[in-house]
Motif scaffolding. Structure first.
Motif, PDB file in Angstrom:
ATOM      1  N   ASP A   1       0.827  -1.211   0.000  1.00  0.00           N
ATOM      2  CA  ASP A   1       0.000   0.000   0.000  1.00  0.00           C
ATOM      3  C   ASP A   1       0.859   1.259   0.000  1.00  0.00           C
ATOM      4  O   ASP A   1       0.587   2.215  -0.735  1.00  0.00           O
ATOM      5  N   PHE A   2       1.908   1.266   0.840  1.00  0.00           N
ATOM      6  CA  PHE A   2       2.792   2.429   0.897  1.00  0.00           C
ATOM      7  C   PHE A   2       3.571   2.592  -0.418  1.00  0.00           C
ATOM      8  O   PHE A   2       3.817   3.716  -0.872  1.00  0.00           O
ATOM      9  N   ALA A   3       3.951   1.467  -1.024  1.00  0.00           N
ATOM     10  CA  ALA A   3       4.655   1.517  -2.310  1.00  0.00           C
ATOM     11  C   ALA A   3       3.754   2.114  -3.388  1.00  0.00           C
ATOM     12  O   ALA A   3       4.191   2.961  -4.185  1.00  0.00           O
ATOM     13  N   PHE A   4       2.500   1.680  -3.406  1.00  0.00           N
ATOM     14  CA  PHE A   4       1.553   2.198  -4.395  1.00  0.00           C
ATOM     15  C   PHE A   4       1.339   3.701  -4.201  1.00  0.00           C
ATOM     16  O   PHE A   4       1.316   4.470  -5.168  1.00  0.00           O
ATOM     17  N   LYS A   5       1.202   4.124  -2.965  1.00  0.00           N
ATOM     18  CA  LYS A   5       1.021   5.555  -2.675  1.00  0.00           C
ATOM     19  C   LYS A   5       2.224   6.358  -3.178  1.00  0.00           C
ATOM     20  O   LYS A   5       2.060   7.455  -3.729  1.00  0.00           O
ATOM     21  N   THR A   6       3.412   5.805  -3.003  1.00  0.00           N
ATOM     22  CA  THR A   6       4.636   6.486  -3.440  1.00  0.00           C
ATOM     23  C   THR A   6       4.673   6.662  -4.947  1.00  0.00           C
ATOM     24  O   THR A   6       4.845   7.779  -5.459  1.00  0.00           O
ATOM     25  N   VAL A   7       4.516   5.557  -5.681  1.00  0.00           N
ATOM     26  CA  VAL A   7       4.644   5.652  -7.148  1.00  0.00           C
ATOM     27  C   VAL A   7       3.480   6.411  -7.760  1.00  0.00           C
ATOM     28  O   VAL A   7       3.643   7.082  -8.788  1.00  0.00           O
ATOM     29  N   ASN A   8       2.308   6.348  -7.128  1.00  0.00           N
ATOM     30  CA  ASN A   8       1.134   7.035  -7.664  1.00  0.00           C
ATOM     31  C   ASN A   8       1.197   8.541  -7.429  1.00  0.00           C
ATOM     32  O   ASN A   8       0.342   9.292  -7.903  1.00  0.00           O
ATOM     33  N   THR A   9       2.246   8.968  -6.716  1.00  0.00           N
ATOM     34  CA  THR A   9       2.479  10.394  -6.490  1.00  0.00           C
ATOM     35  C   THR A   9       3.752  10.875  -7.183  1.00  0.00           C
ATOM     36  O   THR A   9       3.764  11.906  -7.858  1.00  0.00           O
ATOM     37  N   LEU A  10       4.829  10.100  -7.040  1.00  0.00           N
ATOM     38  CA  LEU A  10       6.136  10.559  -7.512  1.00  0.00           C
ATOM     39  C   LEU A  10       6.454  10.190  -8.958  1.00  0.00           C
ATOM     40  O   LEU A  10       7.204  10.900  -9.628  1.00  0.00           O
ATOM     41  N   TYR A  11       5.907   9.077  -9.450  1.00  0.00           N
ATOM     42  CA  TYR A  11       6.340   8.555 -10.749  1.00  0.00           C
ATOM     43  C   TYR A  11       5.177   8.390 -11.714  1.00  0.00           C
ATOM     44  O   TYR A  11       5.062   7.379 -12.406  1.00  0.00           O
ATOM     45  N   THR A  12       4.340   9.395 -11.830  1.00  0.00           N
ATOM     46  CA  THR A  12       3.208   9.335 -12.761  1.00  0.00           C
ATOM     47  C   THR A  12       3.561  10.014 -14.081  1.00  0.00           C
ATOM     48  O   THR A  12       4.417  10.915 -14.137  1.00  0.00           O
ATOM     49  N   ASN A  13       2.890   9.585 -15.129  1.00  0.00           N
ATOM     50  CA  ASN A  13       3.081  10.230 -16.436  1.00  0.00           C
ATOM     51  C   ASN A  13       2.711  11.705 -16.377  1.00  0.00           C
ATOM     52  O   ASN A  13       3.355  12.549 -17.013  1.00  0.00           O
ATOM     53  N   GLU A  14       1.670  12.019 -15.621  1.00  0.00           N
ATOM     54  CA  GLU A  14       1.208  13.404 -15.521  1.00  0.00           C
ATOM     55  C   GLU A  14       2.281  14.299 -14.894  1.00  0.00           C
ATOM     56  O   GLU A  14       2.550  15.403 -15.383  1.00  0.00           O
ATOM     57  N   LYS A  15       2.905  13.816 -13.832  1.00  0.00           N
ATOM     58  CA  LYS A  15       3.916  14.617 -13.139  1.00  0.00           C
ATOM     59  C   LYS A  15       5.139  14.838 -14.029  1.00  0.00           C
ATOM     60  O   LYS A  15       5.657  15.952 -14.136  1.00  0.00           O
ATOM     61  N   SER A  16       5.593  13.760 -14.691  1.00  0.00           N
ATOM     62  CA  SER A  16       6.749  13.868 -15.576  1.00  0.00           C
ATOM     63  C   SER A  16       6.465  14.828 -16.730  1.00  0.00           C
ATOM     64  O   SER A  16       7.296  15.690 -17.066  1.00  0.00           O
ATOM     65  N   ALA A  17       5.294  14.702 -17.345  1.00  0.00           N
ATOM     66  CA  ALA A  17       4.949  15.546 -18.492  1.00  0.00           C
ATOM     67  C   ALA A  17       4.852  17.022 -18.106  1.00  0.00           C
ATOM     68  O   ALA A  17       5.266  17.902 -18.866  1.00  0.00           O
ATOM     69  N   GLU A  18       4.310  17.291 -16.939  1.00  0.00           N
ATOM     70  CA  GLU A  18       4.171  18.680 -16.484  1.00  0.00           C
ATOM     71  C   GLU A  18       5.529  19.357 -16.385  1.00  0.00           C
ATOM     72  O   GLU A  18       5.722  20.496 -16.838  1.00  0.00           O
ATOM     73  N   VAL A  19       6.507  18.640 -15.811  1.00  0.00           N
ATOM     74  CA  VAL A  19       7.850  19.218 -15.644  1.00  0.00           C
ATOM     75  C   VAL A  19       8.545  19.371 -16.994  1.00  0.00           C
ATOM     76  O   VAL A  19       9.153  20.403 -17.286  1.00  0.00           O
ATOM     77  N   ILE A  20       8.458  18.345 -17.846  1.00  0.00           N
ATOM     78  CA  ILE A  20       9.158  18.395 -19.131  1.00  0.00           C
ATOM     79  C   ILE A  20       8.524  19.425 -20.065  1.00  0.00           C
ATOM     80  O   ILE A  20       9.230  20.110 -20.821  1.00  0.00           O
ATOM     81  N   PHE A  21       7.220  19.595 -19.996  1.00  0.00           N
ATOM     82  CA  PHE A  21       6.562  20.624 -20.803  1.00  0.00           C
ATOM     83  C   PHE A  21       7.074  22.010 -20.404  1.00  0.00           C
ATOM     84  O   PHE A  21       7.318  22.874 -21.267  1.00  0.00           O
ATOM     85  N   GLN A  22       7.295  22.234 -19.129  1.00  0.00           N
ATOM     86  CA  GLN A  22       7.834  23.508 -18.668  1.00  0.00           C
ATOM     87  C   GLN A  22       9.273  23.695 -19.147  1.00  0.00           C
ATOM     88  O   GLN A  22       9.686  24.803 -19.523  1.00  0.00           O
ATOM     89  N   ILE A  23      10.045  22.595 -19.179  1.00  0.00           N
ATOM     90  CA  ILE A  23      11.414  22.657 -19.692  1.00  0.00           C
ATOM     91  C   ILE A  23      11.408  23.067 -21.162  1.00  0.00           C
ATOM     92  O   ILE A  23      12.205  23.918 -21.595  1.00  0.00           O
ATOM     93  N   TYR A  24      10.493  22.497 -21.948  1.00  0.00           N
ATOM     94  CA  TYR A  24      10.384  22.856 -23.353  1.00  0.00           C
ATOM     95  C   TYR A  24      10.126  24.372 -23.499  1.00  0.00           C
ATOM     96  O   TYR A  24      10.777  25.047 -24.308  1.00  0.00           O
ATOM     97  N   ASN A  25       9.180  24.865 -22.743  1.00  0.00           N
ATOM     98  CA  ASN A  25       8.846  26.289 -22.842  1.00  0.00           C
ATOM     99  C   ASN A  25      10.035  27.172 -22.451  1.00  0.00           C
ATOM    100  O   ASN A  25      10.317  28.186 -23.093  1.00  0.00           O
ATOM    101  N   ASN A  26      10.732  26.763 -21.402  1.00  0.00           N
ATOM    102  CA  ASN A  26      11.871  27.566 -20.930  1.00  0.00           C
ATOM    103  C   ASN A  26      13.014  27.583 -21.945  1.00  0.00           C
ATOM    104  O   ASN A  26      13.639  28.628 -22.169  1.00  0.00           O
ATOM    105  N   ILE A  27      13.296  26.439 -22.562  1.00  0.00           N
ATOM    106  CA  ILE A  27      14.455  26.369 -23.473  1.00  0.00           C
ATOM    107  C   ILE A  27      14.152  27.116 -24.779  1.00  0.00           C
ATOM    108  O   ILE A  27      15.069  27.667 -25.404  1.00  0.00           O
ATOM    109  N   ILE A  28      12.903  27.188 -25.173  1.00  0.00           N
ATOM    110  CA  ILE A  28      12.544  27.948 -26.383  1.00  0.00           C
ATOM    111  C   ILE A  28      12.669  29.448 -26.124  1.00  0.00           C
ATOM    112  O   ILE A  28      13.091  30.218 -26.986  1.00  0.00           O
ATOM    113  N   LYS A  29      12.297  29.863 -24.916  1.00  0.00           N
ATOM    114  CA  LYS A  29      12.344  31.296 -24.568  1.00  0.00           C
ATOM    115  C   LYS A  29      13.751  31.798 -24.318  1.00  0.00           C
ATOM    116  O   LYS A  29      14.010  32.988 -24.420  1.00  0.00           O
ATOM    117  N   SER A  30      14.672  30.888 -23.949  1.00  0.00           N
ATOM    118  CA  SER A  30      16.011  31.317 -23.557  1.00  0.00           C
ATOM    119  C   SER A  30      16.855  31.725 -24.764  1.00  0.00           C
ATOM    120  O   SER A  30      16.551  31.408 -25.899  1.00  0.00           O
TER     121      SER A  30
END
Length: 391
Positions: free
Chosen positions: A362-391
């Motif tokens: 249960d604790f393992a599921f809670k961890t991965v369902n918060t830290l290692y989701t596709n949504e979380k990864s995409a949100e950060v990488i999308f921001q990286i894309y925007n930042n590198i284009i503006k720089s």
């Protein structure tokens, strides 16, 4: 925003490929138009075509030196290196032509063992993302690949302007000497989309190994521990080995050990498995014996599927275990540092009712369902894309 992705392999079951496919599913709704370069017409090439993505087959070789592990490797080293270089020169020309036609805003190379995207992006003055997922040959870690033309050349190139390096763990970032680099960030892979509930299938009497069959993945360590486990229990669990053979010499050593210790009836090789989730959901435990794991995609994947995990407490596996314990303040997996400790873990699971491990799962599921989701990864990488284009 138009992004040209370069994949190093057609293998659809690799963690790098799975992570990218999950990422794309989240980025397209955000306005990303993806294009893909794949070095062959198998595996992930067909998956991308089936999903109506624009995919281009450009054969190339990884930007590493050929193996030199046996006499035949050493004899053929120079011819292989020349052939690999020629193939990559022609591939680079084709990639540059394709990029001129597609006009991508960013070129994103999905691994550190391919430098063609970086060279093409530099020649066209396009921002470049280098996803760094691997340990390279640095010291005597038993890691076989070595950057071409040299470690220092590649890493100096990674620190140039108009580029960004995405390391999949802090340990990978440190290994590549990029911890204090201004253009480097750590973004954990997305393994699965957010789930409302953890699968809870009835367990069956088998252990599971999921990964390529090669030295770095440590299947030999698991087999040694499994042999001692088998000698200390009644009706030992079967060990299922799911994954392709990446090193034939190593596979021969593995099968020789199995035959010498009469394990043929207990160790079953499954090859690549399309629906690994089903195996994970029913396994008594997944074992991750890797000597050095970049991120270790299969461990959080198993945790998403309600499977107890046993991990070698080193590199990316250690980082995941530590992240989880810091997040939930409880254990999320069993860990070991020696072969005997792994044997003890197998015996303990065998002799303990599965319900005993419910809280860890249960604790393992809670961890991965918060830290290692596709949504979380995409949100950060999308921001990286925007930042590198503006720089």
């Amino acid at each position: 925003m138009r992004v040209l992705y370069i994949l190093h392999s057609t293998q659809a079951t690799s963690g790098a490929t799975k992570a990218l496919l999950g990422l794309i599913q989240q980025l397209v709704p955000k306005g990303i138009t993806p294009f893909f370069i794949v070095p062959g017409k198998e595996g992930v090439y067909n998956i991308l075509i089936k999903n109506n993505y624009k995919v281009y087959n450009i054969p190339f070789k990884m930007s590493i030196y050929p193996n030199r592990r046996c006499i035949s490797d050493k004899v053929s080293f120079i011819p292989k290196l020349i052939c690999r270089t020629i193939i990559n020169i022609f591939a680079l020309i084709r990639i540059i032509r394709l990029a001129k036609m597609l006009h991508p805003d960013i070129i994103h190379t999905n691994t550190s063992v391919v430098n063609l995207g970086r060279i093409a992006a530099k020649s066209l003055n396009i921002p470049h993302i280098q996803h760094i997922r691997e340990y390279s040959k640095y010291g005597n870690h038993g890691i076989y690949f070595q950057y071409f033309p040299s470690w220092r050349y590649v890493h100096n190139s990674m620190k140039k302007d108009n580029s960004c390096n995405i390391c999949i763990t802090k340990d990978i970032e440190s290994h590549h000497e990029l911890t204090h680099s201004a253009n480097t960030v750590v973004v954990y892979d997305g393994v699965h989309s957010v789930m409302q509930k953890m699968p809870n299938k009835e367990k069956e009497p088998y252990f599971l190994y999921a990964g390529r069959i090669e030295y770095i993945k440590g299947l030999d360590i698991l087999l040694h521990a499994y042999e001692h486990y088998k000698e200390n229990v009644n009706h030992p669990y079967i060990l299922y080995v799911a994954g392709e053979t990446a090193d034939n010499l190593y596979y021969n050593e593995i099968t020789h050990f199995i035959n010498c210790h009469q394990l043929e009836d207990y160790v079953h090789f499954l090859g690549n498995v399309d629906k690994i989730e089903e195996l994970m959901q029913k396994a008594a435990a997944l074992i991750i014996p890797s000597r050095f794991e970049g991120f270790g995609f299969c461990m959080p994947e198993a945790m998403f599927n309600g499977c107890l995990c046993i991990g070698n407490y080193v590199a990316g596996t250690k980082e995941q275990i530590d992240n989880g314990e810091a997040f939930v303040k409880e254990k999320i997996a069993l860990s070991y540092s020696t072969e005997k400790e792994l044997t003890d873990c197998l015996i303990k699971i065998h002799k303990t009712d599965d319900n005993h491990w419910n809280s860890i799962k249960d604790f393992a599921f809670k961890t991965v369902n918060t830290l290692y989701t596709n949504e979380k990864s995409a949100e950060v990488i999308f921001q990286i894309y925007n930042n590198i284009i503006k720089s």
